[in-house]
Design a protein around this motif. Structure first.
Motif, PDB file in Angstrom:
ATOM      1  N   ASN A   1     -18.329  18.075 -34.307  1.00 29.19           N
ATOM      2  CA  ASN A   1     -18.779  17.689 -32.979  1.00 29.19           C
ATOM      3  C   ASN A   1     -17.827  18.205 -31.897  1.00 29.19           C
ATOM      4  N   LEU A   2     -17.544  19.477 -31.963  1.00 28.60           N
ATOM      5  CA  LEU A   2     -16.577  20.070 -31.046  1.00 28.60           C
ATOM      6  C   LEU A   2     -17.080  20.023 -29.609  1.00 28.60           C
ATOM      7  N   GLU A   3     -16.119  19.855 -28.706  1.00 28.51           N
ATOM      8  CA  GLU A   3     -16.409  19.766 -27.282  1.00 28.51           C
ATOM      9  C   GLU A   3     -15.669  20.895 -26.565  1.00 28.51           C
ATOM     10  N   THR A   4     -16.140  21.228 -25.363  1.00 31.79           N
ATOM     11  CA  THR A   4     -15.475  22.303 -24.624  1.00 31.79           C
ATOM     12  C   THR A   4     -14.005  21.956 -24.367  1.00 31.79           C
ATOM     13  N   GLU A   5     -13.714  20.658 -24.269  1.00 34.09           N
ATOM     14  CA  GLU A   5     -12.325  20.228 -24.044  1.00 34.09           C
ATOM     15  C   GLU A   5     -11.425  20.493 -25.248  1.00 34.09           C
ATOM     16  N   ASP A   6     -11.999  20.823 -26.398  1.00 29.61           N
ATOM     17  CA  ASP A   6     -11.202  21.145 -27.581  1.00 29.61           C
ATOM     18  C   ASP A   6     -10.694  22.585 -27.556  1.00 29.61           C
ATOM     19  N   THR A   7     -11.145  23.370 -26.588  1.00 30.04           N
ATOM     20  CA  THR A   7     -10.692  24.752 -26.479  1.00 30.04           C
ATOM     21  C   THR A   7      -9.186  24.790 -26.253  1.00 30.04           C
ATOM     22  N   ALA A   8      -8.479  25.491 -27.145  1.00 31.44           N
ATOM     23  CA  ALA A   8      -7.015  25.535 -27.071  1.00 31.44           C
ATOM     24  C   ALA A   8      -6.495  26.462 -28.155  1.00 31.44           C
ATOM     25  N   ASN A   9      -5.202  26.711 -28.106  1.00 29.75           N
ATOM     26  CA  ASN A   9      -4.501  27.367 -29.206  1.00 29.75           C
ATOM     27  C   ASN A   9      -3.981  26.266 -30.134  1.00 29.75           C
ATOM     28  N   TYR A  10      -4.303  26.373 -31.405  1.00 32.09           N
ATOM     29  CA  TYR A  10      -3.966  25.340 -32.379  1.00 32.09           C
ATOM     30  C   TYR A  10      -2.827  25.831 -33.269  1.00 32.09           C
ATOM     31  N   TYR A  11      -1.840  24.953 -33.497  1.00 33.23           N
ATOM     32  CA  TYR A  11      -0.680  25.277 -34.302  1.00 33.23           C
ATOM     33  C   TYR A  11      -0.512  24.231 -35.409  1.00 33.23           C
ATOM     34  N   CYS A  12      -0.022  24.666 -36.561  1.00 30.15           N
ATOM     35  CA  CYS A  12       0.448  23.699 -37.539  1.00 30.15           C
ATOM     36  C   CYS A  12       1.970  23.804 -37.634  1.00 30.15           C
ATOM     37  N   ALA A  13       2.576  22.705 -38.042  1.00 22.08           N
ATOM     38  CA  ALA A  13       4.030  22.649 -38.139  1.00 22.08           C
ATOM     39  C   ALA A  13       4.418  21.725 -39.283  1.00 22.08           C
ATOM     40  N   ALA A  14       5.613  21.926 -39.824  1.00 23.64           N
ATOM     41  CA  ALA A  14       6.110  21.133 -40.955  1.00 23.64           C
ATOM     42  C   ALA A  14       7.290  20.279 -40.514  1.00 23.64           C
ATOM     43  N   HIS A  15       7.239  19.017 -40.919  1.00 25.43           N
ATOM     44  CA  HIS A  15       8.237  18.021 -40.530  1.00 25.43           C
ATOM     45  C   HIS A  15       8.869  17.444 -41.782  1.00 25.43           C
ATOM     46  N   SER A  16      10.127  17.110 -41.730  1.00 33.31           N
ATOM     47  CA  SER A  16      10.820  16.619 -42.920  1.00 33.31           C
ATOM     48  C   SER A  16      10.373  15.235 -43.355  1.00 33.31           C
ATOM     49  N   ASP A  17       9.450  14.634 -42.629  1.00 34.56           N
ATOM     50  CA  ASP A  17       8.651  13.499 -43.091  1.00 34.56           C
ATOM     51  C   ASP A  17       9.461  12.242 -43.364  1.00 34.56           C
ATOM     52  N   TRP A  18      10.385  11.929 -42.472  1.00 34.36           N
ATOM     53  CA  TRP A  18      11.178  10.713 -42.641  1.00 34.36           C
ATOM     54  C   TRP A  18      10.651   9.566 -41.802  1.00 34.36           C
ATOM     55  N   THR A  19       9.488   9.753 -41.144  1.00 30.94           N
ATOM     56  CA  THR A  19       8.973   8.716 -40.260  1.00 30.94           C
ATOM     57  C   THR A  19       7.465   8.595 -40.453  1.00 30.94           C
ATOM     58  N   THR A  20       6.835   7.750 -39.623  1.00 29.98           N
ATOM     59  CA  THR A  20       5.396   7.569 -39.770  1.00 29.98           C
ATOM     60  C   THR A  20       4.634   8.782 -39.240  1.00 29.98           C
ATOM     61  N   ALA A  21       3.381   8.869 -39.655  1.00 27.74           N
ATOM     62  CA  ALA A  21       2.558   9.989 -39.186  1.00 27.74           C
ATOM     63  C   ALA A  21       2.379   9.930 -37.675  1.00 27.74           C
ATOM     64  N   GLU A  22       2.239   8.744 -37.125  1.00 29.79           N
ATOM     65  CA  GLU A  22       2.052   8.619 -35.689  1.00 29.79           C
ATOM     66  C   GLU A  22       3.298   9.058 -34.934  1.00 29.79           C
ATOM     67  N   VAL A  23       4.453   8.609 -35.377  1.00 26.84           N
ATOM     68  CA  VAL A  23       5.685   9.005 -34.700  1.00 26.84           C
ATOM     69  C   VAL A  23       5.876  10.511 -34.787  1.00 26.84           C
ATOM     70  N   MET A  24       5.550  11.079 -35.950  1.00 27.85           N
ATOM     71  CA  MET A  24       5.639  12.535 -36.107  1.00 27.85           C
ATOM     72  C   MET A  24       4.847  13.235 -35.030  1.00 27.85           C
ATOM     73  N   CYS A  25       3.608  12.794 -34.867  1.00 24.79           N
ATOM     74  CA  CYS A  25       2.698  13.498 -33.964  1.00 24.79           C
ATOM     75  C   CYS A  25       3.021  13.251 -32.507  1.00 24.79           C
ATOM     76  N   VAL A  26       3.399  12.017 -32.186  1.00 26.92           N
ATOM     77  CA  VAL A  26       3.463  11.614 -30.785  1.00 26.92           C
ATOM     78  C   VAL A  26       4.874  11.676 -30.214  1.00 26.92           C
ATOM     79  N   GLN A  27       5.884  11.403 -31.024  1.00 28.07           N
ATOM     80  CA  GLN A  27       7.229  11.232 -30.485  1.00 28.07           C
ATOM     81  C   GLN A  27       8.254  12.254 -30.959  1.00 28.07           C
ATOM     82  N   SER A  28       7.996  12.906 -32.088  1.00 31.98           N
ATOM     83  CA  SER A  28       9.028  13.793 -32.635  1.00 31.98           C
ATOM     84  C   SER A  28       9.232  15.008 -31.743  1.00 31.98           C
ATOM     85  N   PRO A  29      10.457  15.242 -31.296  1.00 30.63           N
ATOM     86  CA  PRO A  29      10.724  16.422 -30.469  1.00 30.63           C
ATOM     87  C   PRO A  29      10.667  17.701 -31.293  1.00 30.63           C
TER      88      PRO A  29
END
Length: 129
Positions: free
Chosen positions: A84-112
């Motif tokens: 159900n893609l929307e025009t607002e989803d238009t962007a450059n998408y990246y994946c990244a790897a994290h050493s995974d010592w915290t929650t998934a939410e903190v990883m996504c929202v707060q990890s620098p």
């Protein structure tokens, strides 16, 4: 050589679907959390979905209910199923790897940036109206 390679982007009409892949090599994939980020022109980068080594997930409000993240450690790959893609989803998408010592939410929202060990080159997703 460490690599994260995104694939599966492209042009799709609004309401359509795409599946992005993030293929990893050169590091112990199953020990890392993986995040999907996106950045549109003129906007800040957004952490939209993350998955921990134990498959715990997080979704940002902008994609919750439409996107699904999954991983296969045997294939060293994470997927982002986008429905159900929307025009607002238009962007450059990246994946990244994290050493995974915290929650998934903190990883996504707060990890620098410095907490993300590896980044892909990015792939364009364009949703037309």
């Amino acid at each position: 050589q460490v690599q994260l390679v995104e694939s599966g982007g492209g042009l799709v009409q609004a309401g359509g679907s795409l599946r992005l892949s993030c293929a990893a090599s050169g590091f112990t994939f199953e020990h890392y959390g993986i995040g999907w980020f996106r950045q549109a022109p003129g906007k800040d980068r957004e952490g939209i979905s993350c998955i921990k080594y134990d498959e715990t997930t997080y979704y940002g409000d902008s994609v919750k209910g439409r996107f699904t993240i999954s991983r296969d450690n045997a294939k060293n790959t994470v997927w982002l199923h986008m429905n159900n893609l929307e025009t607002e989803d238009t962007a450059n998408y990246y994946c990244a790897a994290h050493s995974d010592w915290t929650t998934a939410e903190v990883m996504c929202v707060q990890s620098p940036d410095y907490e993300w060990d590896y980044w892909g080159q990015g792939i364009q997703v364009t949703v037309s109206s």
